[in-house]
Structures are given as structure tokens and as C-alpha cells.
Scaffold this motif. Structure first.
Motif, PDB file in Angstrom:
ATOM      1  N   ILE A  21      91.477 -64.540   7.615  1.00  0.00           N
ATOM      2  CA  ILE A  21      91.596 -64.626   9.075  1.00  0.00           C
ATOM      3  C   ILE A  21      92.729 -63.728   9.564  1.00  0.00           C
ATOM      4  CG2 ILE A  21      92.214 -66.170  10.982  1.00  0.00           C
ATOM      5  CD1 ILE A  21      90.629 -68.361   9.540  1.00  0.00           C
ATOM      6  N   GLY A  22      93.835 -63.689   8.841  1.00  0.00           N
ATOM      7  CA  GLY A  22      94.942 -62.814   9.214  1.00  0.00           C
ATOM      8  C   GLY A  22      94.557 -61.348   9.173  1.00  0.00           C
ATOM      9  N   ALA A  23      93.811 -60.938   8.138  1.00  0.00           N
ATOM     10  CA  ALA A  23      93.367 -59.548   8.046  1.00  0.00           C
ATOM     11  C   ALA A  23      92.381 -59.212   9.166  1.00  0.00           C
ATOM     12  CB  ALA A  23      92.721 -59.297   6.691  1.00  0.00           C
ATOM     13  N   PHE A  24      91.521 -60.153   9.499  1.00  0.00           N
ATOM     14  CA  PHE A  24      90.567 -59.928  10.586  1.00  0.00           C
ATOM     15  C   PHE A  24      91.279 -59.800  11.925  1.00  0.00           C
ATOM     16  CE2 PHE A  24      87.554 -61.664  13.770  1.00  0.00           C
ATOM     17  CZ  PHE A  24      86.615 -60.650  13.699  1.00  0.00           C
ATOM     18  N   LEU A  25      92.241 -60.670  12.182  1.00  0.00           N
ATOM     19  CA  LEU A  25      92.990 -60.588  13.444  1.00  0.00           C
ATOM     20  C   LEU A  25      93.821 -59.307  13.520  1.00  0.00           C
ATOM     21  CD1 LEU A  25      94.111 -64.296  13.897  1.00  0.00           C
ATOM     22  CD2 LEU A  25      92.331 -63.061  15.140  1.00  0.00           C
ATOM     23  N   TRP A  26      94.391 -58.883  12.397  1.00  0.00           N
ATOM     24  CA  TRP A  26      95.128 -57.623  12.371  1.00  0.00           C
ATOM     25  C   TRP A  26      94.203 -56.459  12.706  1.00  0.00           C
ATOM     26  CZ3 TRP A  26      94.175 -53.483   9.101  1.00  0.00           C
ATOM     27  CH2 TRP A  26      95.055 -52.435   9.235  1.00  0.00           C
ATOM     28  N   ALA A  27      92.990 -56.469  12.154  1.00  0.00           N
ATOM     29  CA  ALA A  27      92.035 -55.398  12.417  1.00  0.00           C
ATOM     30  C   ALA A  27      91.631 -55.362  13.886  1.00  0.00           C
ATOM     31  CB  ALA A  27      90.808 -55.552  11.529  1.00  0.00           C
ATOM     32  N   ILE A  28      91.482 -56.519  14.489  1.00  0.00           N
ATOM     33  CA  ILE A  28      91.136 -56.566  15.910  1.00  0.00           C
ATOM     34  C   ILE A  28      92.278 -56.014  16.757  1.00  0.00           C
ATOM     35  CG2 ILE A  28      90.752 -58.126  17.857  1.00  0.00           C
ATOM     36  CD1 ILE A  28      89.110 -59.875  15.993  1.00  0.00           C
ATOM     37  N   HIS A  29      93.499 -56.433  16.478  1.00  0.00           N
ATOM     38  CA  HIS A  29      94.649 -56.011  17.281  1.00  0.00           C
ATOM     39  C   HIS A  29      95.037 -54.557  17.044  1.00  0.00           C
ATOM     40  CE1 HIS A  29      95.385 -59.838  19.098  1.00  0.00           C
ATOM     41  NE2 HIS A  29      95.413 -60.444  17.911  1.00  0.00           N
TER      42      HIS A  29
END
Length: 60
Positions: free
Chosen positions: A19-27
């Protein structure tokens, strides 16, 4: 049954990392332009001026 004491915390850590990697990719803008790179292959790049050559450095 004892293996669940290892697998449950390990899965929670893994889920948190995903989830952290996904949120980083979005931001960071990884999903902003999904069609641009696909269309860029089809564009003709003859109008791009090549960079000027850099003169060799002088040895002192």
C-alpha cells in the motif's frame, strides 16, 4: 497453529509495504499520463534539433 503467529504479522507488514508503494507511485505522478508514451512511439521526431557538439576540453 504456531505458524499463524508468524504469518499474520508478516502478511500485515507486506500489505503495508504494498500500500505504501502504491501511494508513493500515485503521489509521484506515475499514473498521470497513461496514453502519452504509447502515442510517442508513433510520432515522427525529424523536427527535433540535435544538440550542438561540445568542443573538447583544453588540457593545461
Amino acid at each position: 497453529m504456531d505458524i499463524l503467529y508468524l504469518l499474520i504479522p508478516l502478511s500485515l507488514v507486506l500489505i503495508t509495504l504494498v500500500i505504501g508503494a502504491f501511494l508513493w507511485a500515485i503521489h509521484s505522478g506515475q499514473f498521470d499520463d497513461l496514453e502519452g508514451p504509447a502515442h510517442e512511439i508513433l510520432m515522427d521526431k525529424d523536427d527535433i534539433v540535435p544538440p550542438k557538439s561540445i568542443p573538447p576540453e583544453r588540457h593545461q
